[in-house]
Write an enzyme that holds these catalytic residues in place. Structure first.
Site, PDB file in Angstrom:
ATOM      1  N   ASP A  24       0.846  -0.903   0.323  1.00 61.63           N
ATOM      2  CA  ASP A  24       0.165   0.098   0.138  1.00 61.63           C
ATOM      3  C   ASP A  24       0.846   1.520   0.238  1.00 61.63           C
ATOM      4  O   ASP A  24       2.234   0.991   0.053  1.00 61.63           O
ATOM      5  CB  ASP A  24      -0.811  -0.119   0.900  1.00 61.63           C
ATOM      6  CG  ASP A  24      -1.819   1.600   1.210  1.00 61.63           C
ATOM      7  OD1 ASP A  24      -2.634   1.534  -0.101  1.00 61.63           O
ATOM      8  OD2 ASP A  24      -1.879   1.598   2.113  1.00 61.63           O
ATOM      9  N   ASP A  26      -0.371   4.954   1.116  1.00 60.42           N
ATOM     10  CA  ASP A  26      -0.537   5.788   2.114  1.00 60.42           C
ATOM     11  C   ASP A  26      -0.726   5.464   3.256  1.00 60.42           C
ATOM     12  O   ASP A  26      -0.568   4.554   3.560  1.00 60.42           O
ATOM     13  CB  ASP A  26      -1.974   6.692   1.559  1.00 60.42           C
ATOM     14  CG  ASP A  26      -2.244   7.613   0.513  1.00 60.42           C
ATOM     15  OD1 ASP A  26      -1.259   8.061   0.685  1.00 60.42           O
ATOM     16  OD2 ASP A  26      -2.596   7.645  -0.348  1.00 60.42           O
TER      17      ASP A  26
END
Length: 336
Positions: A24, A26
């Site tokens: 991922d 953020d």
């Protein structure tokens, strides 16, 4: 190997045990425009050891080239082909029901527009163009006018597909409304529940694994309700790093469909073996830390940091799965 309570153990570093990391962005690789501590060095070392990386993001507003450029600027050299966006997953979902050339009203950024066009659809800008579908993704410029067009189209029967349903978006200043909050406005106006391509749907993970032709993928994320839920939904092991949204306390209280397989403070965990808690005399023990649930209360004994969090997760999950009650007020914040 599964430890007591459901966490996995690995005798070798995770970067050795798995051939692909689905990372991922953020809250894991960066936060807003700022780097996450230890992310660049850890990912670089994992890649040098043979682990491949694909960055999987629910952000549909940006092109893969832009994401790759930002990561490279943060000392994580990345090619566009190593980025999988929710926009690409959204376009892939559209292909399951629409014929090539079908009209799609895009509400979102250039990344979503590019992905929808690349999938062979005709992008339109108004509900009066009679679109077959509405593809909605986050972009800072999305406002009332675009949301109203989406509502008009969906109200007339267009298929509503959201790139993702994240209610919040981590930024350098805090948490801002995410695409899920904007999608909720259209849903409230129309009463129509949209389909979603992004996490927690495992679609993006599956596409990334197929692209990389990997056999041992590991999902890495900071949000239990999206990253780790998507891992569970797709049958992939998941590493929850505590550098973003979900805390160690959140992990302790996680429902079965959102529980991680591994828990770590940050991405340095890729370069380390992982101990799983063991059940000893009614206590879940990890390192020098121990935890148990008794009379509905979580009890902690000794140690601190990530081992205490792992022991607490094991004790809480085992108790809940056995049908015991766990009072959330007895679960403290667990700084790691």
């Amino acid at each position: 190997m599964t430890g007591a309570g459901g966490l996995l153990a690995s005798d070798v570093p995770l970067a050795t045990a798995y051939d692909l990391a689905l990372v991922d962005l953020d809250g894991v690789a960066y936060k807003g425009h700022l780097p996450v501590e230890h992310a660049a060095a850890s990912l670089t070392a994992a890649r040098s050891g043979g682990m491949r990386l694909v960055f999987v993001t629910n952000n549909a507003s940006r092109e893969p080239e832009d994401v790759a450029s930002q990561l490279t600027g943060l000392d994580i050299p990345t090619e566009p082909a190593e980025v999988m966006t929710a926009a690409q997953a959204c376009a892939a979902l559209l292909t399951t029901r629409l014929d090539p050339g079908a009209k799609v009203l895009v509400v979102g950024g250039k990344g979503l527009v590019t992905a929808v066009r690349a999938a062979g659809f005709t992008v339109v800008g108004s509900a009066d163009d009679d679109p077959d579908a509405v593809a909605q993704g986050y972009a800072p410029e999305v406002g009332w006018t675009q949301l109203a067009e989406a509502a008009y189209a969906v109200g007339r029967g267009a298929w509503h597909v959201a790139s993702n349903l994240d209610l919040s978006l981590p930024t350098a200043r805090g948490f801002a409304p995410g695409n899920g909050a904007l999608v909720a406005a259209v849903r409230s106006a129309t009463g129509v529940v949209p389909d979603s391509a992004g996490k927690p749907s495992p679609t993006m993970y599956r596409l990334a694994v197929e692209r990389a032709e990997a056999s041992r993928p590991l999902v890495i994320g900071d949000r239990l309700d999206t990253d780790l839920a998507g891992a569970r939904g797709g049958g992939y092991p998941g590493l929850h790093v505590l550098t973003g949204v979900s805390t160690a306390r959140d992990a302790v209280l996680a429902v079965p469909g959102e529980r991680p397989s591994y828990l770590a403070a940050d991405l340095r965990a890729l370069l380390e073996p992982h101990a799983a808690p063991a059940l000893v005399d009614g206590w879940h023990v990890c390192g020098t830390s121990a935890a148990q649930v008794a009379d509905g209360a979580l009890r902690l004994d000794g140690g601190s940091g990530i081992d205490l969090a792992r022991a607490a997760c094991a004790a809480a999950w085992a108790a809940v799965d056995a049908g015991e009650k766990l009072d959330p007020s007895t679960v403290p914040e667990l700084p790691v």
